[in-house]
Design a protein around this motif. Structure first.
Motif, PDB file in Angstrom:
ATOM      1  N   ALA A  36      10.328  11.662  -4.701  1.00  0.00           N
ATOM      2  CA  ALA A  36       8.611  13.027  -5.939  1.00  0.00           C
ATOM      3  C   ALA A  36       8.381  14.065  -4.637  1.00  0.00           C
ATOM      4  O   ALA A  36       8.243  15.364  -5.430  1.00  0.00           O
ATOM      5  CB  ALA A  36       8.009  12.483  -6.449  1.00  0.00           C
ATOM      6  N   GLU A  37       8.292  13.239  -3.236  1.00  0.00           N
ATOM      7  CA  GLU A  37       7.637  14.613  -2.532  1.00  0.00           C
ATOM      8  C   GLU A  37       8.346  14.786  -1.315  1.00  0.00           C
ATOM      9  O   GLU A  37       8.496  15.859  -0.669  1.00  0.00           O
ATOM     10  CB  GLU A  37       6.067  13.639  -1.398  1.00  0.00           C
ATOM     11  CG  GLU A  37       7.024  13.001  -0.684  1.00  0.00           C
ATOM     12  CD  GLU A  37       5.615  11.869   0.107  1.00  0.00           C
ATOM     13  OE1 GLU A  37       6.084  11.491   0.299  1.00  0.00           O
ATOM     14  OE2 GLU A  37       4.564  11.728  -0.825  1.00  0.00           O
ATOM     15  N   GLN A  38       9.688  14.752  -2.059  1.00  0.00           N
ATOM     16  CA  GLN A  38      10.272  15.303  -1.250  1.00  0.00           C
ATOM     17  C   GLN A  38      10.294  15.035   0.001  1.00  0.00           C
ATOM     18  O   GLN A  38      10.941  15.423   1.346  1.00  0.00           O
ATOM     19  CB  GLN A  38      10.762  17.064  -1.546  1.00  0.00           C
ATOM     20  CG  GLN A  38      11.192  17.215  -2.390  1.00  0.00           C
ATOM     21  CD  GLN A  38      11.374  19.037  -3.200  1.00  0.00           C
ATOM     22  OE1 GLN A  38      10.842  20.250  -2.269  1.00  0.00           O
ATOM     23  NE2 GLN A  38      12.511  19.204  -3.580  1.00  0.00           N
ATOM     24  N   HIS A  72       0.837  -0.913   0.095  1.00  0.00           N
ATOM     25  CA  HIS A  72      -0.010   0.256   0.370  1.00  0.00           C
ATOM     26  C   HIS A  72       0.642   1.047  -0.149  1.00  0.00           C
ATOM     27  O   HIS A  72       0.045   2.064  -0.316  1.00  0.00           O
ATOM     28  CB  HIS A  72      -1.255   0.348   1.175  1.00  0.00           C
ATOM     29  CG  HIS A  72      -2.083  -1.058   1.182  1.00  0.00           C
ATOM     30  ND1 HIS A  72      -2.511  -1.158   0.325  1.00  0.00           N
ATOM     31  CD2 HIS A  72      -2.054  -2.179   2.413  1.00  0.00           C
ATOM     32  CE1 HIS A  72      -3.730  -2.719   1.181  1.00  0.00           C
ATOM     33  NE2 HIS A  72      -3.202  -3.336   1.513  1.00  0.00           N
ATOM     34  N   GLY A  73       1.865   0.964  -0.087  1.00  0.00           N
ATOM     35  CA  GLY A  73       2.993   2.283   0.254  1.00  0.00           C
ATOM     36  C   GLY A  73       3.139   2.699   1.600  1.00  0.00           C
ATOM     37  O   GLY A  73       2.348   2.280   2.860  1.00  0.00           O
ATOM     38  N   TYR A  74       3.600   3.728   1.253  1.00  0.00           N
ATOM     39  CA  TYR A  74       4.281   4.345   2.688  1.00  0.00           C
ATOM     40  C   TYR A  74       2.654   4.878   3.450  1.00  0.00           C
ATOM     41  O   TYR A  74       1.998   4.826   4.571  1.00  0.00           O
ATOM     42  CB  TYR A  74       5.443   5.592   2.990  1.00  0.00           C
ATOM     43  CG  TYR A  74       4.849   6.686   4.577  1.00  0.00           C
ATOM     44  CD1 TYR A  74       5.760   5.420   5.164  1.00  0.00           C
ATOM     45  CD2 TYR A  74       4.719   7.989   4.559  1.00  0.00           C
ATOM     46  CE1 TYR A  74       5.850   6.379   6.642  1.00  0.00           C
ATOM     47  CE2 TYR A  74       5.239   8.402   5.715  1.00  0.00           C
ATOM     48  CZ  TYR A  74       5.879   7.712   6.915  1.00  0.00           C
ATOM     49  OH  TYR A  74       5.574   7.838   8.439  1.00  0.00           O
ATOM     50  N   HIS A  75       2.038   6.098   2.554  1.00  0.00           N
ATOM     51  CA  HIS A  75       0.879   7.108   3.331  1.00  0.00           C
ATOM     52  C   HIS A  75       0.064   5.607   3.007  1.00  0.00           C
ATOM     53  O   HIS A  75      -1.503   6.525   4.502  1.00  0.00           O
ATOM     54  CB  HIS A  75       0.877   8.126   2.065  1.00  0.00           C
ATOM     55  CG  HIS A  75       1.706   8.913   1.892  1.00  0.00           C
ATOM     56  ND1 HIS A  75       1.950   9.391   3.012  1.00  0.00           N
ATOM     57  CD2 HIS A  75       2.444   9.053   1.601  1.00  0.00           C
ATOM     58  CE1 HIS A  75       3.152  10.078   3.136  1.00  0.00           C
ATOM     59  NE2 HIS A  75       3.718  10.642   1.772  1.00  0.00           N
ATOM     60  N   GLY A  76      -0.696   5.266   2.826  1.00  0.00           N
ATOM     61  CA  GLY A  76      -1.364   4.052   2.433  1.00  0.00           C
ATOM     62  C   GLY A  76      -1.082   2.611   3.847  1.00  0.00           C
ATOM     63  O   GLY A  76      -2.875   2.087   3.486  1.00  0.00           O
ATOM     64  N   SER A  77      -0.508   3.224   4.344  1.00  0.00           N
ATOM     65  CA  SER A  77      -0.480   2.102   5.979  1.00  0.00           C
ATOM     66  C   SER A  77      -0.270   3.503   7.164  1.00  0.00           C
ATOM     67  O   SER A  77      -0.197   3.444   7.314  1.00  0.00           O
ATOM     68  CB  SER A  77       1.469   1.238   5.365  1.00  0.00           C
ATOM     69  OG  SER A  77       0.962   0.973   4.003  1.00  0.00           O
ATOM     70  N   SER A  78      -0.890   2.515   7.941  1.00  0.00           N
ATOM     71  CA  SER A  78      -1.420   3.138   8.954  1.00  0.00           C
ATOM     72  C   SER A  78      -1.056   2.494  10.415  1.00  0.00           C
ATOM     73  O   SER A  78      -0.852   1.366  10.397  1.00  0.00           O
ATOM     74  CB  SER A  78      -2.978   2.797   9.373  1.00  0.00           C
ATOM     75  OG  SER A  78      -4.030   2.485   9.490  1.00  0.00           O
ATOM     76  N   MET A  79      -0.673   2.604  11.409  1.00  0.00           N
ATOM     77  CA  MET A  79      -0.646   2.075  12.540  1.00  0.00           C
ATOM     78  C   MET A  79      -1.462   1.197  12.855  1.00  0.00           C
ATOM     79  O   MET A  79      -1.891  -0.219  13.168  1.00  0.00           O
ATOM     80  CB  MET A  79       0.615   3.472  13.605  1.00  0.00           C
ATOM     81  CG  MET A  79       0.663   4.018  13.721  1.00  0.00           C
ATOM     82  SD  MET A  79       3.089   3.081  13.410  1.00  0.00           S
ATOM     83  CE  MET A  79       3.543   3.170  14.910  1.00  0.00           C
ATOM     84  N   ASN A  80      -2.848   1.249  12.940  1.00  0.00           N
ATOM     85  CA  ASN A  80      -3.716   0.149  12.780  1.00  0.00           C
ATOM     86  C   ASN A  80      -3.502  -0.759  12.274  1.00  0.00           C
ATOM     87  O   ASN A  80      -4.100  -1.624  12.632  1.00  0.00           O
ATOM     88  CB  ASN A  80      -5.459   1.322  12.707  1.00  0.00           C
ATOM     89  CG  ASN A  80      -5.328   2.273  14.009  1.00  0.00           C
ATOM     90  OD1 ASN A  80      -4.909   1.710  15.108  1.00  0.00           O
ATOM     91  ND2 ASN A  80      -6.312   3.749  13.540  1.00  0.00           N
ATOM     92  N   GLN A  81      -3.652  -0.489  10.831  1.00  0.00           N
ATOM     93  CA  GLN A  81      -3.628  -1.513   9.990  1.00  0.00           C
ATOM     94  C   GLN A  81      -2.380  -2.790  10.590  1.00  0.00           C
ATOM     95  O   GLN A  81      -2.703  -3.352  10.346  1.00  0.00           O
ATOM     96  CB  GLN A  81      -3.479  -1.470   8.472  1.00  0.00           C
ATOM     97  CG  GLN A  81      -4.708  -0.295   8.008  1.00  0.00           C
ATOM     98  CD  GLN A  81      -4.417   0.022   6.436  1.00  0.00           C
ATOM     99  OE1 GLN A  81      -3.033   0.534   6.451  1.00  0.00           O
ATOM    100  NE2 GLN A  81      -5.094   0.074   5.873  1.00  0.00           N
ATOM    101  N   ILE A  82      -1.390  -1.840  10.458  1.00  0.00           N
ATOM    102  CA  ILE A  82      -0.189  -3.125  10.757  1.00  0.00           C
ATOM    103  C   ILE A  82      -0.458  -3.465  11.967  1.00  0.00           C
ATOM    104  O   ILE A  82       0.056  -4.739  12.164  1.00  0.00           O
ATOM    105  CB  ILE A  82       1.089  -1.728  11.308  1.00  0.00           C
ATOM    106  CG1 ILE A  82       1.345  -1.949   9.544  1.00  0.00           C
ATOM    107  CG2 ILE A  82       2.034  -3.014  11.980  1.00  0.00           C
ATOM    108  CD1 ILE A  82       2.155   0.447   9.675  1.00  0.00           C
ATOM    109  N   ALA A  83      -0.740  -2.909  13.104  1.00  0.00           N
ATOM    110  CA  ALA A  83      -1.077  -3.564  14.887  1.00  0.00           C
ATOM    111  C   ALA A  83      -2.077  -5.172  14.145  1.00  0.00           C
ATOM    112  O   ALA A  83      -1.825  -5.939  14.598  1.00  0.00           O
ATOM    113  CB  ALA A  83      -2.085  -2.626  15.285  1.00  0.00           C
ATOM    114  N   LYS A  84      -2.924  -5.048  13.411  1.00  0.00           N
ATOM    115  CA  LYS A  84      -4.334  -5.791  12.999  1.00  0.00           C
ATOM    116  C   LYS A  84      -3.540  -6.464  11.981  1.00  0.00           C
ATOM    117  O   LYS A  84      -3.763  -8.048  12.639  1.00  0.00           O
ATOM    118  CB  LYS A  84      -5.104  -5.126  11.966  1.00  0.00           C
ATOM    119  CG  LYS A  84      -6.422  -6.101  12.037  1.00  0.00           C
ATOM    120  CD  LYS A  84      -7.485  -5.554  11.081  1.00  0.00           C
ATOM    121  CE  LYS A  84      -8.414  -6.161  10.781  1.00  0.00           C
ATOM    122  NZ  LYS A  84      -9.748  -5.438  10.296  1.00  0.00           N
TER     123      LYS A  84
END
Length: 209
Positions: free
Chosen positions: A117-119, A28-40
């Motif tokens: 790209a987003e520096q 999902h990329g960096y921005h597409g992954s949340s700490m909630n998702q990772i914990a789950k």
């Protein structure tokens, strides 16, 4: 670069979190992954994630470093005076091409380009853990090769730039863009032989300019 984590209490849970984060960041990329998702995904609480990794940036950096190190350090490039240098050189090139052509490695490169790209300052940390780590391995290899007289003594940074340019070239950019497939085993073999031939034309110990 060794990144300082939060307060790791359970090595098994830390490993679960790292494995989950690696999978999600690549998917999902960096921005597409949340700490909630990772914990789950890891089967732990969000608090546990924060106890092991102080924030998302720290977790991302640790996950990327672990992913890169697993691939790059899979086979140490160690020479000795009696070794078959041509064979060892071929194996080193083969390792590099195999690592770079892995689906996970291609996803990592796409992720790096997205951050660049987003520096995002994470791009530099990512680069140091992946590309720069690979360069250090090659520089050490060429330093050893020169010490044993297998190649000319020269700036290892230039030698590393040359071999990676020969191994990758425009072809790798086309693979990243999705307009060419990663090289097959037979294609890799020929790429390596051609790259070694051109490299040794310049750095063969008997060559003089």
């Amino acid at each position: 670069m060794q990144t300082t984590a939060g307060r790791p209490k359970d090595l098994e849970k830390r490993k679960q979190i790292l494995e989950a984060s690696k999978a999600l960041f690549l998917k999902h990329g960096y921005h597409g992954s949340s700490m909630n998702q990772i914990a789950k995904e890891a089967g732990v609480t969000k608090l546990t994630v924060y106890n092991h990794f102080k924030d998302k940036e720290n977790l991302f950096t640790c996950a990327i470093e672990a992913t890169c190190e697993e691939s790059i350090a899979a086979r140490p490039l160690t020479l000795n005076a009696d070794c078959d240098f041509q064979q060892e050189f071929f194996h080193a090139c083969e390792l590099a091409l195999n690592v770079i052509s892995l689906p996970e490695a291609l996803k990592l490169e796409h992720l790096l380009l997205e951050l660049a790209a987003e520096q995002n300052p994470l791009a530099l940390q990512f680069y140091n853990a992946s590309h720069q780590r690979m360069c250090v391995v090659w520089q050490d290899f060429f330093q050893q090769a020169a010490q044993f007289g297998f190649i000319q003594m020269a700036a290892v940074e230039k030698q590393t730039d040359l071999i990676l340019s020969l191994l990758l070239g425009l072809r790798h950019h086309e693979v990243l863009l999705g307009i060419r497939n990663p090289p097959s085993t037979a294609e890799k073999h020929q790429i390596i032989l051609d790259s070694m031939e051109l490299f040794l034309l310049k750095y063969n110990p008997t060559t003089s300019y």
